[in-house]
Design a protein around this motif. Structure first.
Motif, PDB file in Angstrom:
ATOM      1  N   CYS A 190       2.766   3.980  10.273  1.00  0.00           N
ATOM      2  CA  CYS A 190       1.540   4.680  10.696  1.00  0.00           C
ATOM      3  C   CYS A 190       0.475   4.608   9.621  1.00  0.00           C
ATOM      4  O   CYS A 190      -0.716   4.403   9.908  1.00  0.00           O
ATOM      5  CB  CYS A 190       1.858   6.139  11.037  1.00  0.00           C
ATOM      6  SG  CYS A 190       2.767   6.327  12.582  1.00  0.00           S
ATOM      7  N   VAL A 191       0.871   4.760   8.347  1.00  0.00           N
ATOM      8  CA  VAL A 191      -0.103   4.696   7.245  1.00  0.00           C
ATOM      9  C   VAL A 191      -0.687   3.294   7.169  1.00  0.00           C
ATOM     10  O   VAL A 191      -1.905   3.111   7.011  1.00  0.00           O
ATOM     11  CB  VAL A 191       0.565   5.117   5.918  1.00  0.00           C
ATOM     12  CG1 VAL A 191      -0.327   4.782   4.723  1.00  0.00           C
ATOM     13  CG2 VAL A 191       0.902   6.592   5.938  1.00  0.00           C
ATOM     14  N   VAL A 192       0.142   2.269   7.265  1.00  0.00           N
ATOM     15  CA  VAL A 192      -0.337   0.883   7.211  1.00  0.00           C
ATOM     16  C   VAL A 192      -1.288   0.622   8.368  1.00  0.00           C
ATOM     17  O   VAL A 192      -2.356   0.015   8.192  1.00  0.00           O
ATOM     18  CB  VAL A 192       0.847  -0.109   7.209  1.00  0.00           C
ATOM     19  CG1 VAL A 192       0.364  -1.541   7.430  1.00  0.00           C
ATOM     20  CG2 VAL A 192       1.622  -0.008   5.912  1.00  0.00           C
ATOM     21  N   MET A 193      -0.943   1.084   9.561  1.00  0.00           N
ATOM     22  CA  MET A 193      -1.820   0.873  10.721  1.00  0.00           C
ATOM     23  C   MET A 193      -3.157   1.590  10.519  1.00  0.00           C
ATOM     24  O   MET A 193      -4.216   1.042  10.841  1.00  0.00           O
ATOM     25  CB  MET A 193      -1.132   1.367  11.998  1.00  0.00           C
ATOM     26  CG  MET A 193      -0.004   0.460  12.441  1.00  0.00           C
ATOM     27  SD  MET A 193       0.993   1.090  13.812  1.00  0.00           S
ATOM     28  CE  MET A 193      -0.180   1.640  14.973  1.00  0.00           C
ATOM     29  N   PHE A 194      -3.122   2.783   9.956  1.00  0.00           N
ATOM     30  CA  PHE A 194      -4.354   3.526   9.696  1.00  0.00           C
ATOM     31  C   PHE A 194      -5.226   2.778   8.694  1.00  0.00           C
ATOM     32  O   PHE A 194      -6.438   2.644   8.877  1.00  0.00           O
ATOM     33  CB  PHE A 194      -4.013   4.942   9.185  1.00  0.00           C
ATOM     34  CG  PHE A 194      -5.222   5.718   8.770  1.00  0.00           C
ATOM     35  CD1 PHE A 194      -6.068   6.268   9.734  1.00  0.00           C
ATOM     36  CD2 PHE A 194      -5.538   5.888   7.435  1.00  0.00           C
ATOM     37  CE1 PHE A 194      -7.175   6.971   9.363  1.00  0.00           C
ATOM     38  CE2 PHE A 194      -6.659   6.592   7.069  1.00  0.00           C
ATOM     39  CZ  PHE A 194      -7.485   7.141   8.034  1.00  0.00           C
ATOM     40  N   LEU A 195      -4.603   2.278   7.613  1.00  0.00           N
ATOM     41  CA  LEU A 195      -5.379   1.531   6.581  1.00  0.00           C
ATOM     42  C   LEU A 195      -5.956   0.255   7.154  1.00  0.00           C
ATOM     43  O   LEU A 195      -7.099  -0.114   6.848  1.00  0.00           O
ATOM     44  CB  LEU A 195      -4.488   1.241   5.387  1.00  0.00           C
ATOM     45  CG  LEU A 195      -4.074   2.468   4.554  1.00  0.00           C
ATOM     46  CD1 LEU A 195      -3.074   2.062   3.469  1.00  0.00           C
ATOM     47  CD2 LEU A 195      -5.288   3.139   3.950  1.00  0.00           C
ATOM     48  N   VAL A 196      -5.207  -0.445   8.010  1.00  0.00           N
ATOM     49  CA  VAL A 196      -5.695  -1.667   8.609  1.00  0.00           C
ATOM     50  C   VAL A 196      -6.898  -1.358   9.489  1.00  0.00           C
ATOM     51  O   VAL A 196      -7.936  -2.050   9.424  1.00  0.00           O
ATOM     52  CB  VAL A 196      -4.590  -2.366   9.418  1.00  0.00           C
ATOM     53  CG1 VAL A 196      -5.165  -3.462  10.310  1.00  0.00           C
ATOM     54  CG2 VAL A 196      -3.546  -2.969   8.478  1.00  0.00           C
ATOM     55  N   VAL A 197      -6.793  -0.324  10.291  1.00  0.00           N
ATOM     56  CA  VAL A 197      -7.908   0.026  11.178  1.00  0.00           C
ATOM     57  C   VAL A 197      -9.098   0.499  10.345  1.00  0.00           C
ATOM     58  O   VAL A 197     -10.243   0.152  10.634  1.00  0.00           O
ATOM     59  CB  VAL A 197      -7.454   1.107  12.183  1.00  0.00           C
ATOM     60  CG1 VAL A 197      -8.643   1.700  12.922  1.00  0.00           C
ATOM     61  CG2 VAL A 197      -6.455   0.556  13.182  1.00  0.00           C
ATOM     62  N   GLN A 198      -8.850   1.246   9.288  1.00  0.00           N
ATOM     63  CA  GLN A 198      -9.940   1.816   8.479  1.00  0.00           C
ATOM     64  C   GLN A 198     -10.725   0.737   7.720  1.00  0.00           C
ATOM     65  O   GLN A 198     -11.948   0.754   7.701  1.00  0.00           O
ATOM     66  CB  GLN A 198      -9.341   2.829   7.482  1.00  0.00           C
ATOM     67  CG  GLN A 198     -10.355   3.594   6.695  1.00  0.00           C
ATOM     68  CD  GLN A 198     -11.092   4.608   7.548  1.00  0.00           C
ATOM     69  OE1 GLN A 198     -10.620   5.047   8.570  1.00  0.00           O
ATOM     70  NE2 GLN A 198     -12.291   4.969   7.145  1.00  0.00           N
ATOM     71  N   TYR A 199     -10.016  -0.199   7.092  1.00  0.00           N
ATOM     72  CA  TYR A 199     -10.687  -1.178   6.247  1.00  0.00           C
ATOM     73  C   TYR A 199     -11.020  -2.485   6.919  1.00  0.00           C
ATOM     74  O   TYR A 199     -11.870  -3.231   6.461  1.00  0.00           O
ATOM     75  CB  TYR A 199      -9.856  -1.425   4.992  1.00  0.00           C
ATOM     76  CG  TYR A 199      -9.834  -0.224   4.089  1.00  0.00           C
ATOM     77  CD1 TYR A 199     -10.991   0.185   3.409  1.00  0.00           C
ATOM     78  CD2 TYR A 199      -8.673   0.514   3.933  1.00  0.00           C
ATOM     79  CE1 TYR A 199     -10.973   1.300   2.607  1.00  0.00           C
ATOM     80  CE2 TYR A 199      -8.645   1.622   3.117  1.00  0.00           C
ATOM     81  CZ  TYR A 199      -9.792   2.027   2.449  1.00  0.00           C
ATOM     82  OH  TYR A 199      -9.788   3.127   1.663  1.00  0.00           O
ATOM     83  N   LEU A 200     -10.366  -2.830   8.009  1.00  0.00           N
ATOM     84  CA  LEU A 200     -10.634  -4.113   8.631  1.00  0.00           C
ATOM     85  C   LEU A 200     -11.554  -4.012   9.838  1.00  0.00           C
ATOM     86  O   LEU A 200     -11.881  -5.030  10.425  1.00  0.00           O
ATOM     87  CB  LEU A 200      -9.309  -4.799   9.036  1.00  0.00           C
ATOM     88  CG  LEU A 200      -8.404  -5.200   7.854  1.00  0.00           C
ATOM     89  CD1 LEU A 200      -7.138  -5.837   8.389  1.00  0.00           C
ATOM     90  CD2 LEU A 200      -9.123  -6.153   6.913  1.00  0.00           C
ATOM     91  N   THR A 201     -11.982  -2.850  10.207  1.00  0.00           N
ATOM     92  CA  THR A 201     -12.912  -2.741  11.349  1.00  0.00           C
ATOM     93  C   THR A 201     -14.224  -2.154  10.930  1.00  0.00           C
ATOM     94  O   THR A 201     -14.457  -1.609   9.932  1.00  0.00           O
ATOM     95  CB  THR A 201     -12.325  -1.868  12.461  1.00  0.00           C
ATOM     96  OG1 THR A 201     -12.002  -0.602  11.958  1.00  0.00           O
ATOM     97  CG2 THR A 201     -11.171  -2.531  13.126  1.00  0.00           C
TER      98      THR A 201
END
Length: 165
Positions: free
Chosen positions: A154-165
């Motif tokens: 969940c943390v990795v998915m949150f970071l991916v969504v936060q920084y890559l979008t």
């Protein structure tokens, strides 16, 4: 015929009063009252059969009126019999529900039923107690690994969504 008609009509009114008492009767004597009502209804039906015979012996001018009065008595007593059957059905249903409720309250429910079944199965397969304890410990540890892995994902998915979008 008139005397039998009035006697039968009086019996119908008595049955109606007994039906009123039926609702307030205690559980022990309700069967006695029901049996008394049914016996009276049976006597009324036999009187009605005799009244029908007497109706056919009446003069033609009075026959129609006599048949109408007997039919009215039949109608009344049929409704009383239906009311008695409905009362008996409701009482039977209520008693059955009380029995089922008592049976449910008498049952004991355990939360570890499946755990006990698994342990019995393992014993039947010949696994030792030590091996079974190791399996239980491993299952306990695996639960924490699973929860930790879910949190990291969940943390990795949150970071991916936060920084890559």
């Amino acid at each position: 015929m008139e005397a039998l008609y009035h006697q039968t009509n009086k019996q119908v009114h008595e049955v109606q009063s007994y039906m009123g008492r039926l609702e307030t009767t205690d559980k022990q004597s309700v069967h006695l009252v029901e049996n008394e009502i049914q016996a009276r209804i049976d006597r009324i039906f036999s009187n009605l059969e005799r009244l029908e015979i007497f109706c056919n012996k009446e003069p033609p001018s009075k026959r129609q009126n006599a048949k109408l009065r007997v039919d009215q008595l039949k109608y009344d007593i049929q409704h009383l019999q239906t009311a008695l059957r409905n009362f008996q059905h409701r009482r039977y249903t209520r008693e059955q529900q009380e029995r089922q409720r008592e049976e449910l309250l008498a049952q004991t429910f355990t939360t570890n039923g499946t755990h006990k079944k698994i342990m019995d199965l393992a014993n039947m397969l010949g696994l030792s107690n030590t091996v079974m304890r190791l399996i239980e410990k491993r299952a306990f540890q695996d639960k924490y690994f699973m929860i930790g892995g879910m949190l990291v994902t969940c943390v990795v998915m949150f970071l991916v969504v936060q920084y890559l979008t």
